[in-house]
Enzyme design. Structure first.
Site, mmCIF file in Angstrom:
data_model
loop_
_atom_site.group_PDB
_atom_site.id
_atom_site.type_symbol
_atom_site.label_atom_id
_atom_site.label_comp_id
_atom_site.label_asym_id
_atom_site.label_seq_id
_atom_site.Cartn_x
_atom_site.Cartn_y
_atom_site.Cartn_z
ATOM 1 C CB ALA A 107 61.447 -73.535 58.955
ATOM 2 C CG HIS B 173 60.264 -70.397 54.996
ATOM 3 N ND1 HIS B 173 60.641 -71.073 53.858
ATOM 4 C CD2 HIS B 173 61.015 -70.900 56.001
ATOM 5 C CE1 HIS B 173 61.579 -71.964 54.163
ATOM 6 N NE2 HIS B 173 61.828 -71.869 55.452
ATOM 7 C CG ASN C 213 60.463 -81.563 54.236
ATOM 8 O OD1 ASN C 213 59.624 -82.418 53.997
ATOM 9 N ND2 ASN C 213 61.743 -81.835 54.360
#
Length: 470
Positions: free
Chosen positions: A318, A421, A391
């Protein structure tokens, strides 16, 4: 060629003689060592020596000769069910289970022992014998006999190349079966389907796996084909892809079958699966593409997954910018290129509930009205506590090499409709800040929808020619 000329005397006596011969070859050389020297060192009679071996060279060839003799005998048996390709892989397994250690010693010390010429001659004879057995088992029509012989010779050469590689690297430091399998895969004829289609085995059929399986099964990834899926439940595949499951090979929990049938294994089943199956895939010599990069947080798993002979490939997941950060932090490149890195992830609060949390902690997440910092710590702590959500922290640490220094923060936001993020990194190479806001997967609220697409993009990049970022 056969080393053992009559009977099958006790292995302990045979190995005592072989060890004595190896010691003497190292001490005084192959040419000056006599059979009498060997029997004296081993404490047996000359006649006993010839109950085991037909000459000095047989003391280091005998173990491999037994494997080849069994293979030749089996290849001549009517109705053998294996293809030549499968037969060669079976031979690799047999040799790997009982390695020829005296041969490995001779290969590693060929000049010191004075056996280089004998190794060359003996190898040529044995490769020819193995190639003939492989060609005989091909069942090819006369018109294709020459092609079958050529492929068989290549496979036989690959088997011996794998043994030599294993011995020269230091017997015991790598897996012999994996070395042979890696060499066999370099023989493209007979291993790859028509048009060099990349055969992909998928482990896991959850939100990410289902998408990958569906796209591969329907032919939407040019140059790649679905070899099959490793599942833990009988109905898992049907639940994941519905009617498409009828045309997909379900390996069940037989990972070995999936490895044999594929060129690359793709993990979409979580950190625990990446750690448990990943090391087996890598050790077999197969390439492995993992989604659950969190598996690298554990140093022992990181060593097993990156130790070869198979190649580990990482889905970007991602987040982005990893290629630039990895270049900036490259060992031997810009001094202190990247010295600090941090990740701040913001996710829907309710999606962050974990099995280890108390009922009170879960209620606080579900009833939150304002964003709050749920976690702050190291990469290892982040992955241990939030394995399905962080992750990406491992991806950042792997790119920069800052496994201990990278700081991770997780923000629980009750109003977050997408996952954000933010990466910040700095060093002599420059200052970097990347912000990614991803749509959430409809099937799994802890994951971003783009994750499956990064896996498919990676498979496509491996499968065929084209222009892609590396």
């Amino acid at each position: 060629m056969a080393s053992v000329v009559r009977g099958r005397p006790p292995a302990s006596s045979r190995e005592t003689l072989a060890d004595a011969a190896s010691e003497l070859f190292l001490e005084q050389g192959y040419d000056t060592t006599t059979v009498a020297d060997i029997t004296t060192r081993a404490g047996v009679s000359r006649s006993s020596f010839f109950n085991y071996f037909d000459g000095k060279a047989a003391t280091f060839w005998y173990a491999l000769d037994e494997h080849i003799a069994k293979f030749v005998e089996a290849s001549a048996a009517p109705g053998r069910g294996e293809s030549p390709d499968q037969a060669a892989e079976s031979l690799a397994s047999q040799i790997g289970a009982s390695p020829p250690h005296t041969l490995a010693l001779a290969i590693a010390n060929a000049d010191a022992m004075g056996v280089r010429e004998e190794l060359g001659t003996g190898r040529a004879l044995r490769q020819a014998s193995l190639a003939a057995a492989l060609a005989a088992g091909s069942g090819s029509a006369p018109a294709r006999a020459i092609a079958a012989q050529i492929v068989a010779a290549a496979r036989a050469t690959a088997v011996f190349a794998g043994i030599w590689q294993w011995a020269e690297r230091g017997a015991g430091t790598t897996d012999l079966e994996a070395e042979i399998l890696t060499a066999l895969r370099s023989v493209d004829l007979g291993r790859l389907p028509a048009k060099n289609v990349l055969r992909v085995a998928v482990v896991g059929s959850g939100a990410i796996g289902a998408r990958v399986i569906e796209e591969l099964a329907t032919g939407n990834v040019p140059g790649a084909a679905l070899a099959g899926v490793v599942t833990r439940r009988a109905d898992a595949l049907t639940q994941a892809v519905g009617q498409l499951a009828a045309g997909v090979t379900d390996f069940g929990e037989d990972l070995d079958a999936a490895i044999r049938a594929s060129d690359i294994v793709v993990e979409c089943a979580g950190i625990a699966a990446a750690q448990s199956i990943g090391s087996r895939v890598i050790a077999s010599g197969r390439d492995l593409l993992i989604v659950s990069i969190g598996a690298l947080a554990d140093p022992a798993s990181r060593e097993a997954l990156t130790g070869g002979p198979g190649t580990l490939r990482l889905a970007t997941g991602a987040i982005g910018g990893l290629d630039l950060l990895a270049a900036a932090a490259r060992p031997g490149g810009i001094t202190d290129g990247i010295t600090s890195a941090s990740l701040t992830s913001t996710k829907d609060a309710a999606s962050l509930a974990q099995p280890w949390m108390s009922a009170q902690q879960v209620r606080e997440l579900e009833s939150a009205t304002e964003p709050f910092v749920l976690f702050e710590g190291t990469v290892a702590e982040a992955v241990a506590r939030y394995p399905g959500s962080l992750n990406v922290a491992c991806a950042l640490a792997h790119a920069t090499g800052l496994w201990r220094e990278t700081r991770v923060r997780l923000i629980a936001d009750p109003r977050a409709e997408r996952t954000t993020h933010e990466i910040v990194a700095a060093g002599a190479a420059g200052e970097y800040r990347f912000v990614m806001t991803n749509a959430v997967s409809e099937m799994n609220p802890t994951s971003s929808a783009v994750v499956a697409e990064t896996v498919l993009h990676g498979i496509a990049a491996i499968a065929g020619p084209g222009a892609t970022f590396v």
